[in-house]
Structures are given as structure tokens and as C-alpha cells.
Design an enzyme around this catalytic site. Structure first.
Site, PDB file in Angstrom:
ATOM      1  N   ASN A   9      -1.276  12.842   1.460  1.00  0.00           N
ATOM      2  CA  ASN A   9      -2.275  12.636   2.502  1.00  0.00           C
ATOM      3  C   ASN A   9      -1.823  12.665   3.694  1.00  0.00           C
ATOM      4  OD1 ASN A   9      -4.776  11.750   3.805  1.00  0.00           O
ATOM      5  ND2 ASN A   9      -4.651   9.574   3.025  1.00  0.00           N
ATOM      6  N   TRP A  10      -2.181  13.660   4.410  1.00  0.00           N
ATOM      7  CA  TRP A  10      -1.585  13.900   5.646  1.00  0.00           C
ATOM      8  C   TRP A  10      -2.279  13.188   6.814  1.00  0.00           C
ATOM      9  CZ3 TRP A  10      -0.393  19.879   5.362  1.00  0.00           C
ATOM     10  CH2 TRP A  10       0.727  19.989   4.567  1.00  0.00           C
ATOM     11  N   LYS A  11      -3.607  12.559   6.513  1.00  0.00           N
ATOM     12  CA  LYS A  11      -4.506  11.837   7.493  1.00  0.00           C
ATOM     13  C   LYS A  11      -4.527  12.674   8.812  1.00  0.00           C
ATOM     14  CE  LYS A  11      -2.921   7.917   5.225  1.00  0.00           C
ATOM     15  NZ  LYS A  11      -2.815   6.305   5.332  1.00  0.00           N
ATOM     16  N   HIS A  92     -11.350   6.377   0.269  1.00  0.00           N
ATOM     17  CA  HIS A  92     -10.027   5.949   0.845  1.00  0.00           C
ATOM     18  C   HIS A  92     -10.335   4.660   1.495  1.00  0.00           C
ATOM     19  CE1 HIS A  92      -6.402   5.602   3.079  1.00  0.00           C
ATOM     20  NE2 HIS A  92      -5.971   6.477   2.262  1.00  0.00           N
ATOM     21  N   GLU A  94      -9.352   3.711   4.147  1.00  0.00           N
ATOM     22  CA  GLU A  94      -9.562   3.956   5.971  1.00  0.00           C
ATOM     23  C   GLU A  94     -10.940   4.505   6.073  1.00  0.00           C
ATOM     24  OE1 GLU A  94      -6.136   6.569   6.682  1.00  0.00           O
ATOM     25  OE2 GLU A  94      -4.783   4.682   6.291  1.00  0.00           O
ATOM     26  N   GLU A 164      -4.613   1.825  -4.492  1.00  0.00           N
ATOM     27  CA  GLU A 164      -4.245   1.779  -3.326  1.00  0.00           C
ATOM     28  C   GLU A 164      -4.362   0.342  -2.606  1.00  0.00           C
ATOM     29  OE1 GLU A 164      -3.203   5.820  -1.262  1.00  0.00           O
ATOM     30  OE2 GLU A 164      -5.213   5.313  -0.662  1.00  0.00           O
ATOM     31  N   GLY A 170       0.430   1.858   4.700  1.00  0.00           N
ATOM     32  CA  GLY A 170       1.079   2.265   6.148  1.00  0.00           C
ATOM     33  C   GLY A 170       1.859   1.008   6.836  1.00  0.00           C
ATOM     34  N   SER A 210       2.784   2.733   0.871  1.00  0.00           N
ATOM     35  CA  SER A 210       4.239   2.809   1.337  1.00  0.00           C
ATOM     36  C   SER A 210       5.094   3.452   0.180  1.00  0.00           C
ATOM     37  CB  SER A 210       4.514   1.255   1.756  1.00  0.00           C
ATOM     38  OG  SER A 210       3.787   1.208   2.828  1.00  0.00           O
ATOM     39  N   GLY A 231       1.180   8.753   2.028  1.00  0.00           N
ATOM     40  CA  GLY A 231       0.943   8.903   3.336  1.00  0.00           C
ATOM     41  C   GLY A 231       1.888   9.303   4.106  1.00  0.00           C
ATOM     42  N   GLY A 232       2.499   8.112   4.845  1.00  0.00           N
ATOM     43  CA  GLY A 232       3.703   8.547   5.910  1.00  0.00           C
ATOM     44  C   GLY A 232       4.993   9.311   5.389  1.00  0.00           C
TER      45      GLY A 232
END
Ligand code: PGA
Length: 247
Positions: A9-11, A92, A94, A164, A170, A210, A231-232
Site C-alpha cells: 500500500n504505497w499510500k 482502510h 485512514e 490492520e 505506521g 508495521s 505500508g512503509g
């Protein structure tokens, strides 16, 4: 045998050059027989990624539930289908928290995605205060009941669940493999209760929050964890490749 999936997930990150570099690197990995890798890219790179014609799937992080119309700045599922996008993310945290997406909107988006035959990753997970109160299982069950469990057994075949925990996204704080496995087993049991053993046994349930090269193998080794939504650590080709190889 259910699919083992690692998704990026590159956001709202990366340049086009960086995105294509990571995508090309992933293509070099020899995937296992039932393994799938998906890259959820910002909209603006989707076309360029698809043009590569790699076997790594390309997904969109969001879409507007209307088919078309006067919605300045929005992208519809028809735009995604036009680019031959195969997967979408829905629910998600976010989107729920930062963009106020309600249960009704998430349910509607699930319907639009499934009716358009897209592979749909449904995200769920509890905030910190809910975990601290020990109410995480009932919180996630409530999310599934209000967003997902209206689907038919046939439609459920297009769903991948991503657990999640909001407190792990994150933050560098990962759920322990015991905490994650407890929730994944609970999610699968809840699906079994509603849809039966076969549907529950075939659905892939991913962990997100994470996840990185040093904890991926332990998480993926758990019986009910069928991969990760990253993600990160997906913003670096080397780190993300290591996570794919940890499966
Ligand atoms: P993270 O994000 O790996 O950076 O915690 C996961 C996600 O939001 O899907």
C-alpha cells in the site's frame, strides 16, 4: 488451498520513477505457486504500471462509488476497469478516520467492487483504546457485520480480509504474532459461522501494521495469517522483496 498474498500500500508516496523501479524489481522475484503480489499505487501511476504487463497485480487504493458524474477530483470504478485494474482496497482505517468514510459508504463500495468483479481487500481493525478495553474482537466483528456480511457466499469469493490494528499502522508497533493470530482465527471463525467452513477456509486473511523484513516471517508462519498488507516497508524495493520472500 487459499492464496498467500503480499500487498504493497504505497499510500500518497513515491515518484513515478520510483514506483516503476520497485515494480520492475518485484517482477524479478520467483513467486510460489499459490502466492500473489499486489501493488496498490496512487492513481497517477496506475496506467504506467499496467503498461509494463508484469504478472504482479496492480490495484487502486480507492474509488468513488458512483459510476460517473459531476464529482470533481474523483475516480470511478469504470476508470479503473478501463485501465484493467484488478483489485481495490476498501475500508482502510485512514479512509475511515481521515476521510470520514462511514459504514454505509464502505458497504456501498464493497458492493460496487464486487459487482464489477474486482478482487477486494476489506480492511478492518480496532483503535488503541478499544484494544485496551479488551473489546477488540467484538469491534472487528461489528465492522464485518456492518460492512461485509451482507454479501452472498458467491460474492465472498472475491473478498480478501486485511486485519490492520489502527495502533500498529505506521507506528513501528506491530501486533505480536499471538495477538495477530488470535484475531485472524477469530475472523475466520466468524466467517465460518456466517458462511460455512468451505468459504472460511478459502478466504485469505492478511495482517497489516508495521510489518517489516524482520517480523514478516514470524507473522506469516501463523496458521491463519495468509500474508500482509504493507505500508512503509513497501516503499523500498529491497525491504518489500524480503517480505515477499519471507512467505
Ligand atoms: P504500515 O501501513 O505498514 O506503514 O504500518 C500498513 C497499512 O496501512 O496498510
Amino acid at each position: 488451498m487459499r492464496k498467500q498474498i503480499v500487498a504493497a500500500n504505497w499510500k500518497m508516496n513515491l515518484t513515478k520513477k520510483e514506483a516503476l523501479y520497485i515494480y520492475d524489481k518485484l517482477e524479478e522475484i520467483q513467486l510460489k505457486e499459490n502466492q500473489e503480489v499486489i501493488v496498490f499505487s496512487p492513481y497517477v501511476f496506475l496506467d504506467a504500471l499496467k503498461q509494463r504487463q508484469h504478472h504482479i497485480k496492480v490495484g487502486a487504493q480507492n474509488f468513488h462509488p458512483a459510476a460517473q458524474g459531476a464529482y470533481t477530483g474523483k475516480v470511478s470504478i469504470n476508470h479503473l476497469l478501463d485501465l484493467e485494474i484488478e483489485c481495490v482496497l476498501v475500508g482502510h482505517s485512514e479512509r475511515r478516520i481521515l476521510f470520514n468514510e462511514s459504514d454505509e459508504v464502505i458497504k456501498l463500495k464493497i458492493d460496487v467492487a464486487v459487482n464489477n468483479k474486482l478482487e477486494t481487500i476489506f480492511c478492518c481493525g480496532e483503535p488503541l483504546e478499544i484494544r485496551e478495553q479488551g473489546k477488540h474482537l467484538s469491534f472487528v466483528l461489528q465492522q464485518m457485520e456492518s460492512n461485509l456480511f451482507h454479501l452472498t457466499p458467491e460474492q465472498m469469493k472475491q473478498i480478501i480480509v486485511a486485519y490492520e490494528p489502527v495502533w500498529a499502522i505506521g507506528t513501528g508497533k506491530t501486533a505480536s504474532s499471538q495477538q495477530a493470530e488470535e484475531m485472524h482465527r477469530f475472523i475466520r471463525m466468524s466467517i465460518e459461522h456466517r458462511y460455512g467452513k468451505e468459504t472460511a477456509g478459502n478466504i485469505s486473511i492478511l495482517y497489516g501494521g508495521s510489518c517489516n523484513p524482520s517480523n514478516a516471517a514470524e507473522l506469516f508462519a501463523c496458521e491463519n495469517i495468509d500474508g500482509g498488507l504493507i505500508g512503509g516497508a513497501s516503499l523500498n524495493a529491497e525491504d518489500f522483496s524480503q517480505i515477499v520472500l519471507a512467505q
